[in-house]
Scaffold this motif. Structure first.
Motif, mmCIF file in Angstrom:
data_model
loop_
_atom_site.group_PDB
_atom_site.id
_atom_site.type_symbol
_atom_site.label_atom_id
_atom_site.label_comp_id
_atom_site.label_asym_id
_atom_site.label_seq_id
_atom_site.Cartn_x
_atom_site.Cartn_y
_atom_site.Cartn_z
ATOM 1 N N LEU A 654 0.858 -1.182 0.000
ATOM 2 C CA LEU A 654 0.000 0.000 0.000
ATOM 3 C C LEU A 654 0.892 1.229 0.000
ATOM 4 C CD1 LEU A 654 -2.912 -0.886 2.439
ATOM 5 C CD2 LEU A 654 -2.676 -1.358 0.002
ATOM 6 N N SER A 655 1.024 1.838 -1.149
ATOM 7 C CA SER A 655 1.879 3.006 -1.327
ATOM 8 C C SER A 655 1.341 3.811 -2.490
ATOM 9 C CB SER A 655 3.319 2.571 -1.613
ATOM 10 O OG SER A 655 4.119 3.673 -2.008
ATOM 11 N N ARG A 656 1.594 5.075 -2.454
ATOM 12 C CA ARG A 656 1.270 5.905 -3.612
ATOM 13 C C ARG A 656 2.299 5.649 -4.704
ATOM 14 N NH1 ARG A 656 -3.441 8.999 -3.866
ATOM 15 N NH2 ARG A 656 -2.257 10.612 -4.920
ATOM 16 N N GLY A 657 1.901 5.888 -5.945
ATOM 17 C CA GLY A 657 2.819 5.738 -7.061
ATOM 18 C C GLY A 657 3.748 6.933 -7.180
ATOM 19 N N ILE A 671 6.574 4.343 -3.997
ATOM 20 C CA ILE A 671 7.554 5.161 -3.288
ATOM 21 C C ILE A 671 8.316 4.269 -2.312
ATOM 22 C CG2 ILE A 671 7.874 7.129 -1.749
ATOM 23 C CD1 ILE A 671 5.271 8.253 -2.892
ATOM 24 N N ASN A 672 9.612 4.132 -2.526
ATOM 25 C CA ASN A 672 10.423 3.281 -1.670
ATOM 26 C C ASN A 672 10.512 3.839 -0.260
ATOM 27 O OD1 ASN A 672 10.938 1.382 -3.641
ATOM 28 N ND2 ASN A 672 12.924 2.226 -4.208
ATOM 29 N N GLU A 673 10.639 2.939 0.696
ATOM 30 C CA GLU A 673 10.802 3.312 2.095
ATOM 31 C C GLU A 673 12.234 3.788 2.350
ATOM 32 O OE1 GLU A 673 8.243 3.133 4.618
ATOM 33 O OE2 GLU A 673 7.178 3.126 2.704
ATOM 34 N N PRO A 674 12.471 4.505 3.456
ATOM 35 C CA PRO A 674 13.834 4.974 3.750
ATOM 36 C C PRO A 674 14.816 3.820 3.919
ATOM 37 C CG PRO A 674 12.213 6.141 5.086
ATOM 38 C CD PRO A 674 11.481 5.027 4.417
#
Length: 686
Positions: A654-657, A671-674
């Motif tokens: 679940l992430s925005r593009g 969107i990749n995580e830190p």
């Protein structure tokens, strides 16, 4: 770790002060607070409590969505470095009620730049309470997924006194948080002042790729209370906050999140043997939000935004609540009352601010909503070990579409629902049976029903399949079965919560829908449509202590199906497991956190909700983190950690593009995580 020299100096100075302070004999018995890696199992049916001031891993939260990540069943939709949307059991938006000190704060952005949790700095609150499912009617309409309460607790001072709590957090990517809360009082009253500030630069993922995500947010809270006796509290409070944030998922950034809030709360207890408590509250808040495509990023003309564009939505909300708790005999207690809310949404914008400044334009109201609710909830003891809890509410809704035209691509079209008024009377209710199997073990089964009126983002921000307006979308009806067990005895605390729901007229948001345009062309639109769906799943948590050792484990999963389209229900998170292991003494602690997230191949591309859309399948991943704590002094504690220890490159399902942002690498699908993140938090309390 990317820390400024000033930040390092501040941390070093605070640490030295803590070490240099005289040690009292109490230092040997005052234990440090444990680092929270997964929220403690429920001790009451369908209720989870979170201490927002406790040190936590991943890096201590700076907004409300991040604070909920430790609760099994919650995930956060990543947009950038801040303002993520919380999702519980695959449900988001207005399905999940968010109340701040009992008040509703609705964001202004039509694309969810500022969900309600964006206006929360968790440490400024005393308690977070999560109420799962449609198993209460006390906290507003339509909360089919549950309710989250961020609460400050008024305290009466039986004698003059004062307290001070504060915290500094520093981390990679120039993360820097400051928080201070001062309270003072005497028997007749108290005052409180709290201030927060949080900033961060753009972070990098595990591959070193920069993600546009920098932000700065601040808030101040003032409250004054009158406490003439131990049974009476009257409190007047106010909040002012603002900030800015860059985003990786869209063509604009947020340059202002101005919020003004005023609230009044009255509480009187022990009035008579049958009138246990009277509560009343009223609030007014205004959110004025500005976004543009040039202030926080390099301006790059596009076909949709050839000029320096600005959008300025705002929302004004007033509301109130009155409730009475009645003791109808020894075995029956009833909470009954009413609540009210109305909000007005306005918008002004410009396609080229230098030549046509947005600040000179008139704000145009596009929609208004009003709802009045009547509720009653009763708890009845059948036997010392058996309880029935039941409730019902009736909500009277009125919505008004005030748009004369709607935006379609680069132009506008007449609004087919202009000046349409909608009225609806919706009901919700539940019945739950609780049985104490033994002194510290409770089993329960409950059935709940919630009817939810479509929100602004579903009615006004979208089209329908056959029209450029979705203002006629039908209300959503959720019926859910909840079963579970909670246990707490000695060193073992555990809970299991399972649910199954049927959702009629589920409000689905679908993007990339082909619709006719001028001259026989085709355009792509995002629409609101009603479908029928089912979901099921649950959460299990266990915590065990043995000497200085503590183990925490949790697992959460949800399955959803769109019965109308005969395909998976979109925006459902994959199975997730967390395991934390720590060892602590009264002076220091060491801990680890392992997070396993399964692959997700059940998706419905271009379908979802007001928060996000399914983008495709995702692979599973595992992330390891470590932490340590040190009790510097009875009034000071230092906690530090490393998140994503192996510097893994990954993105949540679940992430925005990702969107193209000038000066940054080409966007990833999600969107990749830190990447690897170092952090340290110093807390003081006097």
């Amino acid at each position: 770790m990317h820390l400024s020299s000033r930040s390092l100096s501040q941390l070093a100075l605070a640490t030295l002060c803590g070490l240099a302070a005289p040690r009292s004999r109490a230092d040997d018995v005052v234990a440090l607070a444990r680092v929270v890696v997964t929220a403690s199992p429920s001790e009451h049916p369908l209720v989870v409590f979170v201490d927002p001031k406790a040190p936590a891993q991943p890096i201590p939260a700076h907004d409300g969505a991040e604070a909920l990540r430790s609760v099994p069943g919650f995930v956060q939709i990543r947009k950038a470095g801040t303002d993520g949307d919380p999702v519980f059991r695959g449900m988001a938006g207005s399905r999940l009620g968010i109340l701040l000190d009992g008040e509703t704060i609705l964001g202004g952005c039509g694309n969810r730049m500022d969900p309600p949790t964006a206006y929360v700095f968790p440490s400024a609150y005393d308690k977070i309470t999560v109420l799962k499912g449609p198993q209460t009617v006390l906290y507003g309409p339509g909360n089919s997924a549950g309710v989250v309460l961020f609460e400050r607790t008024p305290v009466r001072y039986p004698e003059p006194g004062a307290t001070l709590t504060g915290a500094l957090t520093f981390g990679s990517f120039a993360r820097n948080d400051q928080f201070v809360d001062v309270r003072a009082g005497a028997p007749l009253g108290y005052v409180q002042a709290a201030a927060t500030r949080t900033t961060a630069d753009d972070y990098r993922d595990g591959s070193g790729r920069a993600v546009p995500s920098h932000y700065e947010r601040w808030s101040t809270h003032l409250a004054a209370g009158w406490t003439p006796d131990a049974q009476t509290t009257v409190e007047l409070s106010g909040v002012v906050s603002d900030g800015e944030a860059a985003y990786a998922d869209r063509a604009m950034d947020g340059t202002s999140f101005d919020r003004r809030n005023l609230g009044l709360r009255v509480r009187r207890s022990e009035i008579s043997p049958w009138l246990v408590l009277l509560e009343a509250s009223a609030f007014v808040n205004a959110v004025d939000h500005v976004m543009d495509n040039f202030s926080l990023r390099r301006f790059t003309p596009t076909a949709m935004m050839p000029g320096r564009a600005v959008s300025n939505p705002d929302r004004f909300t007033i509301g109130g609540r009155a409730a009475a708790t009645l003791a109808l005999g020894v075995d029956t207690r009833v909470v009954t009352g009413l609540d009210y809310q109305e909000n007005r949404h306005r918008l002004r914008s410009t396609r080229d601010d230098p030549t046509d400044p947005f600040a000179t334009k008139r704000r145009m109201r596009d929609a208004s909503f009003d709802v009045t609710g009547l509720f009653a909830e009763v708890t009845h003891l059948l036997t010392p070990a058996d309880r029935l809890v039941a409730g019902g509410r009736l909500d009277s809704w009125r919505a008004h579409d005030e748009r004369t035209a709607v935006a379609v691509g680069m132009g506008t079209m007449p609004n087919p629902t202009a000046q349409l008024h909608r009225d609806a009377s919706l009901t919700s209710g539940f019945l739950r049976y609780e049985h104490d199997l033994r002194a510290m073990t409770t089993a329960y089964v409950g059935v709940g029903h919630a009817e939810r009126f479509p929100d602004y983002w579903e009615l006004v921000s979208k089209e329908s399949a056959g029209s450029v307006s979705a203002f006629r979308a039908a209300p959503e009806h959720t019926t859910q079965l909840d079963v579970g067990v909670t246990h707490r005895a000695g060193s073992l605390t555990a809970s299991l919560a399972l649910f199954a729901s049927r959702i009629d007229d589920y409000i689905l948001i679908q993007s990339n829908v082909a619709k006719p345009a001028a001259m026989g062309a085709t355009r792509m639109a995002t629409i609101t449509r009603n479908v029928d769906a089912v979901t099921r799943g649950g959460e299990a948590s266990v915590s065990y202590t043995l000497g200085g050792w503590r183990a925490d484990a949790s697992i959460a999963g949800v399955y959803g199906r769109n019965r109308t389209d005969d395909r998976p229900l979109a925006q459902q998170p994959p199975l997730e497991t967390r395991l934390g292991l720590s060892y602590s003494t009264p002076r220091w602690s060491l801990g680890t956190l392992a997070r396993w997230v399964d692959a997700q191949d059940r998706f419905a591309r271009n379908q979802g909700n007001i928060v996000g859309q399914d983008l495709g399948p995702t692979a599973g991943f595992t992330v390891f983190s470590i932490n340590a704590g040190w009790k510097l002094h009875e009034h000071a504690q230092l906690t530090a950690g490393v998140d994503n220890l192996t510097d893994k490159t990954y993105a949540e399902h679940l992430s925005r593009g990702g969107a193209m942002v000038a000066g940054f690498p080409p966007p990833t699908l999600r969107i990749n995580e830190p990447g690897r993140t170092f952090w340290a938090k110093l807390q003081v309390s006097f």
